[in-house]
Design an enzyme around this catalytic site. Structure first.
Site, PDB file in Angstrom:
ATOM      1  N   GLU A 152     -79.733 -25.570 -21.167  1.00 13.23           N
ATOM      2  CA  GLU A 152     -79.556 -24.226 -21.747  1.00 13.23           C
ATOM      3  C   GLU A 152     -79.853 -23.116 -20.758  1.00 13.23           C
ATOM      4  O   GLU A 152     -79.311 -22.014 -20.881  1.00 13.23           O
ATOM      5  CB  GLU A 152     -80.424 -24.058 -22.994  1.00 13.23           C
ATOM      6  CG  GLU A 152     -79.984 -24.907 -24.182  1.00 13.23           C
ATOM      7  CD  GLU A 152     -80.646 -26.273 -24.217  1.00 13.23           C
ATOM      8  OE1 GLU A 152     -81.307 -26.645 -23.211  1.00 13.23           O
ATOM      9  OE2 GLU A 152     -80.509 -26.971 -25.231  1.00 13.23           O
TER      10      GLU A 152
ATOM     11  N   PHE B 274     -89.393 -29.543 -37.422  1.00 12.48           N
ATOM     12  CA  PHE B 274     -88.809 -30.143 -36.226  1.00 12.48           C
ATOM     13  C   PHE B 274     -87.958 -29.109 -35.485  1.00 12.48           C
ATOM     14  O   PHE B 274     -87.130 -28.432 -36.091  1.00 12.48           O
ATOM     15  CB  PHE B 274     -87.950 -31.354 -36.622  1.00 12.48           C
ATOM     16  CG  PHE B 274     -87.246 -31.977 -35.444  1.00 12.48           C
ATOM     17  CD1 PHE B 274     -87.977 -32.562 -34.421  1.00 12.48           C
ATOM     18  CD2 PHE B 274     -85.867 -31.953 -35.346  1.00 12.48           C
ATOM     19  CE1 PHE B 274     -87.331 -33.127 -33.324  1.00 12.48           C
ATOM     20  CE2 PHE B 274     -85.213 -32.505 -34.252  1.00 12.48           C
ATOM     21  CZ  PHE B 274     -85.951 -33.096 -33.230  1.00 12.48           C
ATOM     22  N   GLN B 275     -88.156 -29.033 -34.196  1.00 12.97           N
ATOM     23  CA  GLN B 275     -87.459 -28.081 -33.320  1.00 12.97           C
ATOM     24  C   GLN B 275     -87.621 -26.635 -33.784  1.00 12.97           C
ATOM     25  O   GLN B 275     -86.723 -25.811 -33.608  1.00 12.97           O
ATOM     26  CB  GLN B 275     -85.975 -28.455 -33.160  1.00 12.97           C
ATOM     27  CG  GLN B 275     -85.800 -29.749 -32.360  1.00 12.97           C
ATOM     28  CD  GLN B 275     -84.384 -30.001 -31.897  1.00 12.97           C
ATOM     29  OE1 GLN B 275     -83.425 -29.570 -32.524  1.00 12.97           O
ATOM     30  NE2 GLN B 275     -84.237 -30.719 -30.784  1.00 12.97           N
TER      31      GLN B 275
ATOM     32  N   LYS C  52     -80.650 -21.907 -40.134  1.00  5.13           N
ATOM     33  CA  LYS C  52     -79.552 -22.819 -40.458  1.00  5.13           C
ATOM     34  C   LYS C  52     -78.992 -22.596 -41.869  1.00  5.13           C
ATOM     35  O   LYS C  52     -77.785 -22.683 -42.090  1.00  5.13           O
ATOM     36  CB  LYS C  52     -80.038 -24.260 -40.306  1.00  5.13           C
ATOM     37  CG  LYS C  52     -78.938 -25.289 -40.480  1.00  5.13           C
ATOM     38  CD  LYS C  52     -79.433 -26.691 -40.153  1.00  5.13           C
ATOM     39  CE  LYS C  52     -78.274 -27.688 -40.189  1.00  5.13           C
ATOM     40  NZ  LYS C  52     -78.715 -29.049 -39.811  1.00  5.13           N
TER      41      LYS C  52
ATOM     42  N   MET D  80     -88.407 -19.480   2.385  1.00  6.17           N
ATOM     43  CA  MET D  80     -89.134 -18.211   2.390  1.00  6.17           C
ATOM     44  C   MET D  80     -90.633 -18.463   2.337  1.00  6.17           C
ATOM     45  O   MET D  80     -91.415 -17.759   2.981  1.00  6.17           O
ATOM     46  CB  MET D  80     -88.677 -17.332   1.224  1.00  6.17           C
ATOM     47  CG  MET D  80     -89.210 -15.913   1.276  1.00  6.17           C
ATOM     48  SD  MET D  80     -88.704 -15.036   2.774  1.00  6.17           S
ATOM     49  CE  MET D  80     -87.187 -14.244   2.231  1.00  6.17           C
TER      50      MET D  80
END
Lengths: 590, 170
Positions: free
Chosen positions: A49, A111-112, A161, A488
C-alpha cells in the site's frame, strides 16, 4: 436513482474525472472493489500500500491532478501513512480512500481495525470518517475540493464496510451529487485567500524595482499554482536572477540566462551565495526550509524579504517578512507584473550591473564539478551517469528520484527546462519514493519518458513495485546508482564522524540487482565501467514495452558538493575539493 | 496555579462534530504550543461549539498559533484576545477542611469574595466561586491554610471587552 454506498463511491470518483486509482483490495473495502469492475476508471494493483500512496503522488506531481489511492482498513491504512505524510510535507494533492470495519464494530478492536482518522490526523490536510451512505458523495466532493484548492495536500476518507456493502440495509441510498455551493456551505471554516492585497502588491513592486542585489527565491508553490509562465514574465521584466529550490526544479528553465539553479545544503555555490549576499529576497511559494537557510541567524543577513504564499501560516513562520502577501502565487505574481509594468517595467529597475557581474564571476569560478576518472579506472562516477542520462534522453523526460546522494546529484546535474518534469520527496525525505512515484507519473503521462534515479538503499525499500509496473505495462526506466552504501549517511560519517562507518555498508552484489529486476519482469543491465554507460542508456531509452533497470556500479567514495554542513551558515559552504583552494583565496580577499 | 506572564486567550468557533477537540488539541501538541487551560461548550447555534484556550505564548508567537489553528478545516473562526482586551471568567469548586473553629472564618472569606456554599458536611465544606482567574487565584491562596481536600477549576472562558461609545469618557 437508488444505489448502494459502494456504487456511489465509484460514481463519485467518476464524477471527479478520476482516470486512475492506485490500490489494493482487502476485507473492509471489498464492496467498493465490486462496482469498480464496471467502471471506466483504471485500477493499478500495487504490491504494497505504500506503493499506492507514492504512485498517487507521482501521478499528481506529473499531471497536476489529484492522485487517488484506495486501500483497506488496519494494516493497509497504516501502510499509507508514510505517503500521506510525504504528500502533506510537499503539498501534493491526494485523495486516499480507506476501508474501515463496520460502524457497529468501530472501537471494539475488531479484526483489521485501527483508528485511521486518529492516526492520519497529523499527516493530512483533512480527514473524515463517513458514517452514512448518503454522505459519501459529499465526502468525496469535499475531499477533492480540499485536496486541490488553497495549499494542496492529502485528504483521507474513511469508509466503514456496512455503508458500502449491498448486503447491509445501511448501504442503501438515493444518489445525489452536491453542487459547488453546497460543498462550500458544508465547509464553513475553509476559505483560502487567493487574491493578494493590492496595497501589499504595490509595496512589493516598489521593493523589487529599487533593490540593487535582488534574488527571486522560488519554491514548489509556483508549480502547485501553475505559475511558471507568470514567474517567467516577472523575471524577464525585472531581470532579477532566480534560484529554484529542490521542490521547484523545472519551475524556471535551467537554461534561462537568469537561472542560478538550486540553493541550499547541496545547492550550487552561486545560488547559495547570491541569496546570502542579496539585499532583497522575493520568496514565491517557498517556505524558508532549514535545508535552504542553513543556520538561520546567519541566513541572508542583509536581505529584506517579500514573501508570497497561499498558506498564511508560512508568512513570518521562519523569517520575518518586510512584505508578506497571502495569496495564490499565479494571481499575485500576475498582479506584481502589472504593478511593476505600471512603474515602468524594465526601465524602472535599479542599476544592477555590479550585482550581475559578481554573479557571473561566481558562476565562472565555482561551477558544479567533479573529478572524472580515465575510462577503465575504478567504478563509474555517479555524476557522469546523470550527465549522460540527461544528454541521451528527451528534454521533457520526467525524472523521479529517491532520497540521498543520488537525489542531490540528479537535482544538480539534470537540466530541468520544463515544469512538472521533476518528481521527488523533498520535505519528508522518503527513501524508496522513486520507483512507485515514477510509475504513478508514467501512468499519468504515458507519452513521456520516465526515469527513476535510485540508490541501492532506496531500491531495496520499494523495488517490489516493479512487479506492478511489469504487470500493468507501465514501462518506467530505473537508473540504479549502486555504490554499496547508504551513501549520504556514509558521507556524513566520513566528514563528521571521523570516518567511523557505522551500519552503512550494504554490499554491491547482495542482492543481485540484475537477477532481481529480471525476476520482476524488467529488462536488466549492469554497467561497471564508464565506456559502457552510453550504450546501456541508449538501449534502455529504446525499450518501451516493459520496465528497464540499469544497475550502475558507482564510486562509493564520491561525495555531494557543494555542501553546507548542518548547523553551519550558508557563508561557510564547502565546495568541491578541486575548488577549495580558490575559494579560500576568494574569501581571504573579501 | 498562577498563570505565566505571557498568555493569550484564543476563542474558537468550531463545527460541532466528533473529533474536533482532538484536532485542536493535537495541533497544539505537535506544534509544541502550550495550553494553560481549555474550556469547551456548545453555543447558541447547535452546529457550532466554542473552544476557549489560554495559551502560553512564551515560546511561540501568538499569530503563528492563530494561523495554524485557522488552517483546521473544522475551525470556523478564531479570535485572539490579549489580556487587556478580554473579559475572562472561570469557575472554581473546592472542598475545604472546616472544623468547628475554622468554619466561621471560611464563611467570612466566602462572603468577601462572593462565593457560595454548595454543600456542608460535619468536618468539611464545599464552596464555589466564579470570577476572573486572578480573583480565583487569590481565593484559593486564602483557602489553602484551612486545608483544601479537593479543588477543581474549569479553565477560562472569555469574550472581547466591549467598545465604549465616544460619549462615555474613558
Amino acid at each position: 436513482m437508488k444505489m448502494n454506498g459502494g456504487q456511489a463511491l465509484i460514481k463519485a470518483l467518476e464524477m471527479q474525472a478520476v482516470e486512475v486509482v492506485f490500490g489494493l483490495p482487502g476485507g473492509a473495502i471489498l464492496p467498493v472493489y465490486d462496482p469498480l469492475i464496471d467502471s471506466p476508471i483504471r485500477h493499478v494493483l500495487v504490491r504494497h500500500e505504500q506503493g499506492a500512496g507514492h504512485m498517487a503522488e507521482g501521478y499528481a506531481h506529473a499531471t497536476g491532478r489529484p492522485g487517488v489511492a484506495m486501500v483497506t482498513s488496519g494494516p493497509a491504512a497504516t501502510n499509507v501513512v508514510t505517503p500521506l505524510c510525504d504528500a502533506y510535507m510537499d503539498s501534493v494533492p491526494l485523495v486516499c480512500i480507506t476501508g474501515q470495519v463496520p460502524t457497529a464494530a468501530i472501537g471494539t478492536d475488531a479484526f483489521q481495525e485501527c483508528d485511521t482518522v486518529g492516526i492520519t490526523r497529523s499527516v493530512t490536510k483533512h480527514n473524515e470518517l463517513v458514517t452514512e451512505a448518503s454522505q459519501i458523495p459529499l465526502a468525496i466532493r469535499q475531499a477533492f475540493h480540499l485536496a486541490t484548492t488553497g495549499r494542496p495536500g492529502p485528504v483521507l476518507v474513511d469508509i466503514p464496510k456496512d455503508i458500502v456493502d449491498p448486503a447491509n440495509p445501511r448501504s442503501a441510498m438515493e444518489w445525489y451529487w452536491p453542487t459547488d455551493e453546497e460543498v462550500a456551505a458544508s465547509l464553513p471554516g475553509y476559505r483560502p485567500q487567493v487574491e493578494g492585497d493590492p496595497a501589499l502588491v504595490a509595496a512589493a513592486a516598489e521593493l523589487l524595482c529599487a533593490a540593487e542585489r535582488p534574488v527571486l527565491y522560488i519554491g514548489g508553490g509556483i508549480l502547485k499554482a501553475r505559475a511558471a509562465e507568470a514567474l517567467r514574465a516577472l523575471a524577464e521584466m525585472t531581470g532579477i536572477p532566480v534560484v529554484t529550490t529542490l521542490m521547484a526544479r523545472g519551475a524556471f528553465p535551467d537554461d534561462h540566462p537568469l537561472c542560478l539553479g538550486m540553493p541550499g545544503m547541496h545547492g550550487n555555490y552561486t545560488a547559495i551565495t547570491a541569496m546570502q549576499e542579496a539585499d532583497l529576497l522575493v520568496a514565491l511559494g517557498s517556505r524558508f526550509d532549514d535545508r535552504v537557510t542553513g543556520k538561520l541567524d546567519g541566513f541572508a543577513p542583509d536581505a529584506r524579504i517579500v514573501h508570497v504564499d497561499i498558506d498564511p501560516a508560512e508568512l513570518h513562520k521562519v523569517r520575518r517578512a518586510d512584505v508578506a502577501i497571502a495569496g495564490d502565487c499565479r494571481i499575485v505574481i500576475e498582479a506584481l507584473v502589472a504593478a511593476v509594468a505600471a512603474k515602468g517595467g524594465s526601465a524602472a529597475q535599479a542599476d544592477r550591473s555590479t550585482w550581475k557581474q559578481r554573479i557571473s564571476g561566481w558562476q565562472e569560478r565555482f561551477p558544479l564539478t567533479y573529478e572524472q576518472l580515465d575510462p577503465g579506472e575504478g567504478h563509474v562516477k555517479p555524476q557522469f551517469v546523470l550527465e549522460r542520462l540527461r544528454d541521451l534522453s528527451p528534454s521533457d523526460t520526467i525524472v523521479a528520484s529517491g532520497v540521498g546522494q543520488h537525489q542531490m546529484w540528479t537535482s544538480q546535474f539534470w537540466r530541468f527546462n520544463h515544469p512538472y518534469t521533476w518528481v521527488n520527496s523533498g520535505g519528508l525525505g522518503t527513501m524508496g519514493f522513486s520507483i512507485p512515484a515514477a510509475i504513478g507519473a508514467k501512468a499519468g503521462r504515458p507519452d513521456r519518458t520516465v526515469w527513476a534515479v535510485d540508490g541501492d538503499g532506496c531500491f531495496q525499500m520499494t523495488a517490489q513495485e516493479l512487479v506492478t509496473a511489469s504487470a500493468e505495462r507501465i514501462p518506467i526506466k530505473v537508473a540504479l546508482l549502486n555504490n554499496a552504501y547508504l551513501g549520504m549517511v556514509r558521507q556524513w560519517q566520513e566528514m563528521f564522524y571521523e570516518e567511523r562507518y557505522s551500519e552503512v555498508y550494504l554490499s554491491p552484489d547482495l542482492p543481485d540487482y540484475v537477477k532481481w529486476a529480471e525476476a520482476m519482469g524488467c529488462v536488466a543491465m549492469r554497467v561497471e565501467s564508464t565506456d559502457e554507460v552510453d550504450a546501456a542508456i541508449e538501449k534502455a531509452n529504446a525499450i518501451n514495452d516493459r520496465p528497464v533497470v540499469i544497475e550502475f556500479r558507482t564510486d562509493s567514495r564520491e561525495k555531494v558538493f557543494p555542501m553546507v554542513p548542518a548547523g553551519k551558515s550558508n557563508s561557510d559552504v564547502m565546495v568541491d575539493p578541486t575548488q577549495a583552494a580558490d575559494l579560500d583565496r576568494a574569501r581571504g580577499g573579501r | 496555579m498562577a498563570r505565566p506572564v505571557s498568555y493569550h486567550t484564543l476563542v474558537m468557533l468550531v463545527e460541532n462534530k466528533p473529533g474536533v477537540l482532538a484536532r485542536v488539541a493535537g495541533l497544539f501538541a505537535r506544534r509544541g504550543f502550550n495550553i494553560h487551560s481549555l474550556a469547551v461548550a456548545p453555543t447558541e447555534n447547535p452546529a457550532l461549539s466554542r473552544i476557549t484556550v489560554v495559551a502560553d505564548t512564551e515560546s511561540t508567537p501568538v499569530d503563528q498559533m492563530v494561523k495554524q489553528v485557522d488552517k483546521l478545516i473544522n475551525v470556523v473562526r478564531i479570535d485572539e484576545l490579549a489580556p487587556e482586551d478580554a473579559v475572562e471568567q472561570e469557575l472554581l469548586m473546592a472542598t475545604v477542611r472546616a472544623g468547628a473553629g475554622d468554619r466561621s472564618q471560611i464563611l467570612e472569606l466566602c462572603q468577601i469574595f462572593g462565593a457560595r456554599v454548595l454543600n456542608t458536611g460535619s468536618t468539611e465544606i464545599m464552596v464555589r466561586l466564579a470570577g476572573s482567574p486572578g480573583k480565583l487565584d487569590d481565593f484559593e491562596d486564602l483557602l489553602r491554610p484551612f486545608g483544601i481536600v479537593a479543588i477543581q477549576r474549569t479553565g477560562t472562558v472569555a469574550l472581547p471587552r466591549l467598545e465604549r461609545s465616544a460619549a462615555t469618557p474613558r
